[in-house]
Scaffold this motif. Sequence first.
Motif, PDB file in Angstrom:
ATOM      1  N   PRO A   1      71.102  60.263 102.642  1.00  0.00           N
ATOM      2  CA  PRO A   1      71.245  61.435 103.525  1.00  0.00           C
ATOM      3  C   PRO A   1      72.640  61.445 104.139  1.00  0.00           C
ATOM      4  CG  PRO A   1      69.901  59.739 104.559  1.00  0.00           C
ATOM      5  CD  PRO A   1      70.168  59.283 103.160  1.00  0.00           C
ATOM      6  N   PRO A   2      73.120  62.626 104.490  1.00  0.00           N
ATOM      7  CA  PRO A   2      74.445  62.683 105.109  1.00  0.00           C
ATOM      8  C   PRO A   2      74.446  61.908 106.421  1.00  0.00           C
ATOM      9  CG  PRO A   2      73.359  64.816 105.236  1.00  0.00           C
ATOM     10  CD  PRO A   2      72.483  63.921 104.406  1.00  0.00           C
ATOM     11  N   ALA A   3      75.566  61.319 106.695  1.00  0.00           N
ATOM     12  CA  ALA A   3      75.689  60.552 107.941  1.00  0.00           C
ATOM     13  C   ALA A   3      75.562  61.502 109.126  1.00  0.00           C
ATOM     14  CB  ALA A   3      77.032  59.843 107.986  1.00  0.00           C
ATOM     15  N   PRO A   4      74.855  61.090 110.172  1.00  0.00           N
ATOM     16  CA  PRO A   4      74.736  61.954 111.350  1.00  0.00           C
ATOM     17  C   PRO A   4      76.104  62.176 111.980  1.00  0.00           C
ATOM     18  CG  PRO A   4      73.755  59.802 111.764  1.00  0.00           C
ATOM     19  CD  PRO A   4      74.188  59.822 110.339  1.00  0.00           C
ATOM     20  N   VAL A   5      76.260  63.352 112.546  1.00  0.00           N
ATOM     21  CA  VAL A   5      77.517  63.697 113.196  1.00  0.00           C
ATOM     22  C   VAL A   5      77.470  63.156 114.620  1.00  0.00           C
ATOM     23  CG1 VAL A   5      79.006  65.590 113.916  1.00  0.00           C
ATOM     24  CG2 VAL A   5      77.749  65.750 111.770  1.00  0.00           C
ATOM     25  N   GLY A   6      78.490  62.435 114.987  1.00  0.00           N
ATOM     26  CA  GLY A   6      78.549  61.873 116.333  1.00  0.00           C
ATOM     27  C   GLY A   6      79.190  62.824 117.322  1.00  0.00           C
ATOM     28  N   LEU A   7      79.047  62.490 118.587  1.00  0.00           N
ATOM     29  CA  LEU A   7      79.596  63.331 119.654  1.00  0.00           C
ATOM     30  C   LEU A   7      81.108  63.460 119.530  1.00  0.00           C
ATOM     31  CD1 LEU A   7      79.121  64.968 122.197  1.00  0.00           C
ATOM     32  CD2 LEU A   7      79.255  62.861 123.520  1.00  0.00           C
ATOM     33  N   ALA A   8      81.775  62.376 119.174  1.00  0.00           N
ATOM     34  CA  ALA A   8      83.242  62.432 119.038  1.00  0.00           C
ATOM     35  C   ALA A   8      83.643  63.443 117.969  1.00  0.00           C
ATOM     36  CB  ALA A   8      83.795  61.050 118.703  1.00  0.00           C
ATOM     37  N   GLU A   9      82.883  63.475 116.864  1.00  0.00           N
ATOM     38  CA  GLU A   9      83.179  64.442 115.809  1.00  0.00           C
ATOM     39  C   GLU A   9      82.874  65.866 116.270  1.00  0.00           C
ATOM     40  OE1 GLU A   9      82.256  62.250 111.681  1.00  0.00           O
ATOM     41  OE2 GLU A   9      80.651  62.159 113.183  1.00  0.00           O
ATOM     42  N   LEU A  10      81.778  66.033 117.000  1.00  0.00           N
ATOM     43  CA  LEU A  10      81.437  67.362 117.507  1.00  0.00           C
ATOM     44  C   LEU A  10      82.509  67.880 118.456  1.00  0.00           C
ATOM     45  CD1 LEU A  10      77.601  67.143 118.175  1.00  0.00           C
ATOM     46  CD2 LEU A  10      78.763  68.493 116.437  1.00  0.00           C
ATOM     47  N   MET A  11      83.042  67.001 119.275  1.00  0.00           N
ATOM     48  CA  MET A  11      84.042  67.427 120.259  1.00  0.00           C
ATOM     49  C   MET A  11      85.358  67.829 119.598  1.00  0.00           C
ATOM     50  SD  MET A  11      82.438  67.571 123.025  1.00  0.00           S
ATOM     51  CE  MET A  11      83.696  67.725 124.267  1.00  0.00           C
ATOM     52  N   GLU A  12      85.532  67.487 118.324  1.00  0.00           N
ATOM     53  CA  GLU A  12      86.719  67.925 117.588  1.00  0.00           C
ATOM     54  C   GLU A  12      86.585  69.364 117.100  1.00  0.00           C
ATOM     55  OE1 GLU A  12      87.371  65.099 114.467  1.00  0.00           O
ATOM     56  OE2 GLU A  12      87.773  63.464 115.863  1.00  0.00           O
ATOM     57  N   ARG A  13      85.363  69.888 117.110  1.00  0.00           N
ATOM     58  CA  ARG A  13      85.121  71.259 116.679  1.00  0.00           C
ATOM     59  C   ARG A  13      85.284  72.182 117.886  1.00  0.00           C
ATOM     60  NH1 ARG A  13      79.349  70.377 113.645  1.00  0.00           N
ATOM     61  NH2 ARG A  13      80.039  68.820 112.136  1.00  0.00           N
ATOM     62  N   PRO A  14      86.145  73.189 117.794  1.00  0.00           N
ATOM     63  CA  PRO A  14      86.392  74.063 118.951  1.00  0.00           C
ATOM     64  C   PRO A  14      85.131  74.728 119.505  1.00  0.00           C
ATOM     65  CG  PRO A  14      88.043  74.441 117.257  1.00  0.00           C
ATOM     66  CD  PRO A  14      87.009  73.523 116.659  1.00  0.00           C
ATOM     67  N   ALA A  15      84.249  75.205 118.635  1.00  0.00           N
ATOM     68  CA  ALA A  15      83.049  75.907 119.117  1.00  0.00           C
ATOM     69  C   ALA A  15      82.129  74.970 119.882  1.00  0.00           C
ATOM     70  CB  ALA A  15      82.312  76.539 117.941  1.00  0.00           C
ATOM     71  N   GLU A  16      81.907  73.800 119.326  1.00  0.00           N
ATOM     72  CA  GLU A  16      81.008  72.851 119.974  1.00  0.00           C
ATOM     73  C   GLU A  16      81.610  72.304 121.270  1.00  0.00           C
ATOM     74  OE1 GLU A  16      81.382  73.250 116.737  1.00  0.00           O
ATOM     75  OE2 GLU A  16      79.320  73.510 116.032  1.00  0.00           O
ATOM     76  N   ARG A  17      82.915  72.115 121.274  1.00  0.00           N
ATOM     77  CA  ARG A  17      83.586  71.659 122.501  1.00  0.00           C
ATOM     78  C   ARG A  17      83.456  72.725 123.589  1.00  0.00           C
ATOM     79  NH1 ARG A  17      88.169  70.160 120.540  1.00  0.00           N
ATOM     80  NH2 ARG A  17      89.196  72.156 120.773  1.00  0.00           N
ATOM     81  N   ALA A  18      83.623  73.997 123.215  1.00  0.00           N
ATOM     82  CA  ALA A  18      83.482  75.080 124.193  1.00  0.00           C
ATOM     83  C   ALA A  18      82.048  75.167 124.704  1.00  0.00           C
ATOM     84  CB  ALA A  18      83.921  76.408 123.567  1.00  0.00           C
ATOM     85  N   LEU A  19      81.066  74.939 123.831  1.00  0.00           N
ATOM     86  CA  LEU A  19      79.669  74.938 124.275  1.00  0.00           C
ATOM     87  C   LEU A  19      79.449  73.828 125.297  1.00  0.00           C
ATOM     88  CD1 LEU A  19      76.705  75.861 124.155  1.00  0.00           C
ATOM     89  CD2 LEU A  19      76.413  74.312 122.198  1.00  0.00           C
ATOM     90  N   PHE A  20      79.949  72.649 125.005  1.00  0.00           N
ATOM     91  CA  PHE A  20      79.824  71.522 125.934  1.00  0.00           C
ATOM     92  C   PHE A  20      80.444  71.873 127.287  1.00  0.00           C
ATOM     93  CE2 PHE A  20      81.530  67.617 127.804  1.00  0.00           C
ATOM     94  CZ  PHE A  20      80.382  66.845 127.887  1.00  0.00           C
TER      95      PHE A  20
END
Length: 136
Positions: free
Chosen positions: A30-49
């Motif tokens: 299965p694909p490796a789970p995405v961690g918070l550090a990786e999510l925070m690199e995405r502009p949309a997810e960072r803005a949601l946070f």
Amino acid sequence: MRTAGLRRAVTAAATLALLAGCVATPPAPPPAPVGLAELMERPAERALFEGIRAYDDGQYAQAEVALRKALAAGLRSGRDQASAHKLLAFITCTSDRLAEGEAAFRAARAADPAFQLSRPEAGHPTWGPVYRKVVP
């Protein structure tokens, strides 16, 4: 005797060739789970946070800007989109922009068909009636 041995060898080789096609290849991991550090690199997810954090801190104008930015930047998850729309619905309803709140609840449901408010959220005196119009 030689013919019988040759026949057995050919039969054995043919059987092995057929069975080789029956051997199941192991499934791909299965694909490796995405961690918070990786999510925070995405502009949309960072803005949601940032929007969630501002909302939790009572900075509703700042939260609204960040949540709209998150949606415009293309949140990947339907649940994340629904969360952003839900908080926008709360903000707009408490700002007496009930039509915008209704639209935000509709967008949340469109993004995630399983979207529902918790019982206490649905019972809120300001946005509860608006929510119940959208999700009976």
